[in-house]
Design an enzyme around this catalytic site. Structure first.
Site, PDB file in Angstrom:
ATOM      1  N   ASP A  34       7.953  12.910 -14.371  1.00  0.00           N
ATOM      2  CA  ASP A  34       7.959  11.488 -13.777  1.00  0.00           C
ATOM      3  C   ASP A  34       9.112  10.757 -14.555  1.00  0.00           C
ATOM      4  O   ASP A  34       9.435  11.003 -15.757  1.00  0.00           O
ATOM      5  CB  ASP A  34       6.308  10.986 -14.107  1.00  0.00           C
ATOM      6  N   SER A  37       8.531   5.197 -12.885  1.00  0.00           N
ATOM      7  CA  SER A  37       8.940   4.149 -12.402  1.00  0.00           C
ATOM      8  C   SER A  37       7.818   3.179 -11.723  1.00  0.00           C
ATOM      9  O   SER A  37       8.143   2.167 -11.494  1.00  0.00           O
ATOM     10  CB  SER A  37      10.262   4.538 -11.366  1.00  0.00           C
ATOM     11  N   ASN A 120      16.120   6.730  -3.017  1.00  0.00           N
ATOM     12  CA  ASN A 120      15.093   7.196  -3.947  1.00  0.00           C
ATOM     13  C   ASN A 120      14.332   8.487  -3.345  1.00  0.00           C
ATOM     14  O   ASN A 120      14.501   9.509  -3.871  1.00  0.00           O
ATOM     15  CB  ASN A 120      14.222   6.301  -4.591  1.00  0.00           C
ATOM     16  N   THR A 146       2.817  11.189   5.113  1.00  0.00           N
ATOM     17  CA  THR A 146       1.730  10.395   5.362  1.00  0.00           C
ATOM     18  C   THR A 146       1.285  10.523   6.914  1.00  0.00           C
ATOM     19  O   THR A 146       2.310  10.656   7.811  1.00  0.00           O
ATOM     20  CB  THR A 146       2.037   8.956   5.048  1.00  0.00           C
ATOM     21  N   SER A 181       7.347   1.171   8.988  1.00  0.00           N
ATOM     22  CA  SER A 181       8.093   0.439   7.566  1.00  0.00           C
ATOM     23  C   SER A 181       9.045   1.240   7.280  1.00  0.00           C
ATOM     24  O   SER A 181       9.246   2.504   7.435  1.00  0.00           O
ATOM     25  CB  SER A 181       7.069   0.080   6.582  1.00  0.00           C
ATOM     26  N   TYR A 183       9.374   2.234   4.258  1.00  0.00           N
ATOM     27  CA  TYR A 183       8.957   3.541   3.506  1.00  0.00           C
ATOM     28  C   TYR A 183       8.353   4.415   4.386  1.00  0.00           C
ATOM     29  O   TYR A 183       8.483   5.730   4.275  1.00  0.00           O
ATOM     30  CB  TYR A 183       7.840   2.747   2.644  1.00  0.00           C
ATOM     31  N   HIS A 184       7.670   4.253   5.549  1.00  0.00           N
ATOM     32  CA  HIS A 184       7.004   5.183   6.301  1.00  0.00           C
ATOM     33  C   HIS A 184       8.484   5.904   6.907  1.00  0.00           C
ATOM     34  O   HIS A 184       8.474   7.379   7.062  1.00  0.00           O
ATOM     35  CB  HIS A 184       6.078   4.489   7.494  1.00  0.00           C
ATOM     36  N   LYS A 187       9.556   9.083   4.742  1.00  0.00           N
ATOM     37  CA  LYS A 187       8.627  10.005   4.832  1.00  0.00           C
ATOM     38  C   LYS A 187       9.213  10.949   6.064  1.00  0.00           C
ATOM     39  O   LYS A 187       9.061  11.998   6.056  1.00  0.00           O
ATOM     40  CB  LYS A 187       7.186   9.774   4.779  1.00  0.00           C
ATOM     41  N   GLN A 210      -0.843  12.659   4.982  1.00  0.00           N
ATOM     42  CA  GLN A 210      -2.238  12.339   4.474  1.00  0.00           C
ATOM     43  C   GLN A 210      -2.736  11.166   4.739  1.00  0.00           C
ATOM     44  O   GLN A 210      -1.878  10.033   5.019  1.00  0.00           O
ATOM     45  CB  GLN A 210      -1.972  12.389   2.844  1.00  0.00           C
ATOM     46  N   THR A 254     -10.171  -9.415   3.387  1.00  0.00           N
ATOM     47  CA  THR A 254      -8.899 -10.030   4.221  1.00  0.00           C
ATOM     48  C   THR A 254      -8.315  -9.048   5.191  1.00  0.00           C
ATOM     49  O   THR A 254      -7.206  -8.603   4.985  1.00  0.00           O
ATOM     50  CB  THR A 254      -8.076 -10.834   3.641  1.00  0.00           C
TER      51      THR A 254
END
Lengths: 386, 386
Positions: A34, A37, A120, A146, A181, A183-184, A187, A210, A254
């Site tokens: 690791d 971060s 990254n 994901t 997104s 991020y997605h 992946k 996942q 919410t």
């Protein structure tokens, strides 16, 4: 192929820590990697984990007290030479790669966060693939993807591939991905890169699509130094985590928008069961396989209802307030993903959503003050359209 | 929407230079951007262009002699602030984005070249998308992709999307991509990123799945300072370019493997016609459309046969020698891509493969010594499996 030595990338994270202990308890050697971060990035957005997690060296020393076969290495996966060195040095039988920046809202903050999440995640994974090819070609890479890679198509979601008939001809092709997104997207990029490395070099990999994992506790957390993190802010918390945290501090729950967004969910212990099963059952040489990994599907509104119900059992009167959706996503849609490969390996879900909530909510009540202290970091400030 | 100002990313490249002149000759203002890295990268592998291309400042001064509406800016697309500044400053009506590292073998040299191709292409495109969103939201991005994003599925290849029926339900989904090198992967990653930006921000883009372009000459090259580059080495040359160069220096033509690899091809002048048509006919706000762009399909063996035939007309007796394939790819496969959108805009191919070869081969014969000088850079040294 007997799996003895497992390397966990991202061992300081939510899943990495409990997975290390789970694998160690089953007799595996574990090398944990690791760059720490995640702790820095959560601080950056002004938040912290609801659970008071131990300093990294305290945490890793504690693991070693219980399991002597554990080694921790501080390392950044973007460092090509270091990644090659650990692969040369340890030659793991399996790698569980959890070492990516895992947040959709974090990647959507601005261009800098978009590019950082992209480079990254892509460079780290490429570095591992090349190092495996060179020094551990038999190693099995279990990669955390994901369910969000698929988006929400208006047809069933198979596991990675599907048989298509088109204009009278047939082929078996990768199922179309529609990530929601930056991020997605990383992946999806990673999935494509790994599929290609398996094809040209004969590497073996299981790409885990996942669902959302929930819960705090696993059986191996016998000591407070071994607690895993629990994020609840708008950037790092999942919808379900936020609802639990909101209930505990008397904040409305919410859901974003209409709340019909439906996803697969999985208790932390069951995620550990799945990842262990996958790591211990590698695919053949050159095989790239995709597993959908979740237990139950719920809409966001249904999640909120479950949190209202279970928190009521603990004397909390939670209310639901559907707010403006900061994301661009379908708020009502068809959702029917397959989940057949993992039961084929013996996966049996043990904790339902309500079972897990009955553990999570009282546990979070112990940390009410820590959640209260970051109350202002729960409501959304990062908007997809801005 | 009337297109006046066009920005070309990668204006110093094979397509960028002739496209600038084509657009200028049609009355557009052109801002050309380049970091000149292609020249450096070709030098890095010990090669050069068969055509003796002018120094960049000579070349761009020459364009300005003929067309006053041309501006050149030296800039690296990875520099977030500079990209934002040119978008703020020029607010183009259209961007033709050719500014990526375009070589499969270059990306396959080693991990460093893989990661550089990935980060360069992904970060550059992200920077443009964010800058458009902020300073030129109406701008139309014409992005150069490749037919290679699709790979070689055993079914017809539509243009980007297809109507799927699966287990009794229907949806219109992105067509599965199966790219065959790290470079091709970056083009797929870029396509996904652009699709997402159009969805969340309402940007408009045309993603060009271009076939292999061949030829050297366009009508606007009235002066040797305006010659475009012609690469023929194993890293930067296409199969067809290599065959032409090999014929000219009396080297066997070397199809890789069985030579049944089939792709779409397009003459340089027709590529210019297509890119101009696309740039001048933007999609609607929020629309991400995919155009397949090629004229004729040939197998690699057929290309070699055409080069043998046409070079024979110029007194060259070329021979064909199928060599070991350095790549991992299907050497015999089904290939039937659609090409309907461009004819719908008025595209009419003008130069067949043979027409273009009758111009290219005698032109290359003028540069025989330059090709001969780099003879040892034609045969493959970069292998997909190593």
């Amino acid at each position: 192929m007997v799996i003895v030595k497992v390397m966990i990338m991202g061992v300081d994270g939510y899943l990495g820590l409990p997975l290390a202990m789970k694998l160690l308890s089953r007799g595996h050697e574990v090398v944990g990697i690791d760059n720490l971060s995640r702790r820095r990035r959560v601080r950056e957005v002004g938040s912290w984990s609801a659970t008071p997690i131990a300093d990294p060296f305290v945490r890793f020393d504690a693991i070693q007290e219980f399991y002597s076969d554990f080694t921790f290495r501080f390392m950044d996966l973007r460092n090509t030479t270091e990644v090659e060195y650990v692969m040369y040095k340890h030659k793991p039988d399996a790698i569980v790669h959890l070492g990516e920046i895992p947040s959709a809202p974090y990647s959507m903050i601005d261009l800098e966060h978009c590019n950082e999440t992209m480079t990254n995640n892509i460079v780290g994974t490429n570095n591992i693939l090349f190092a495996m090819h060179k020094h551990a070609p038999e190693c099995h890479m279990v990669k955390l993807g994901t369910m969000g890679e698929y988006g929400t198509p208006d047809i069933d979601i198979p596991e990675g591939y599907f048989d298509v008939e088109y204009r009278g001809r047939k082929d078996r092709l990768p199922f179309p991905r529609q990530p929601g997104s930056w991020y997605h997207l990383t992946k999806v990029h990673g999935s494509f890169n790994i599929m290609f490395a398996c094809k040209i070099w004969g590497l073996r990999s299981t790409d885990i699509m996942q669902g959302v994992v929930h819960g705090i506790v696993t059986d191996e957390m016998v000591d407070d130094r071994l607690l895993t993190r629990f994020d609840f802010d708008e950037i790092w918390g999942t919808a379900l985590n936020r609802f639990c945290a909101q209930a505990v501090i008397g904040h409305e729950l919410t859901p974003y928008g209409k709340g019909g967004q439906t996803r697969g969910y999985l208790a932390l212990r069951d995620s550990m069961q799945c990842l262990t099963l996958v790591a211990e059952n590698p695919p053949d040489e050159g095989e790239y396989r995709v597993f959908n990994q979740f237990d139950e599907c719920y809409s966001v509104n249904e999640l909120a209802e479950h949190v209202v119900k279970v928190s009521g059992e603990f004397g909390i009167e939670a209310k639901v307030w559907n707010i403006e959706n900061p994301r661009v996503e379908a708020e009502e849609h068809y959702y029917n993903p397959d989940m057949k490969h993992l039961p084929g390996l013996g996966f049996k879900p043990t904790y339902s959503l309500d079972d897990e909530l009955r553990i999570t909510i009282p546990k979070l009540m112990e940390y009410r003050e820590r959640i209260e202290a970051k109350r202002e970091r729960i409501m959304p400030t990062v908007y997809w359209t801005k």
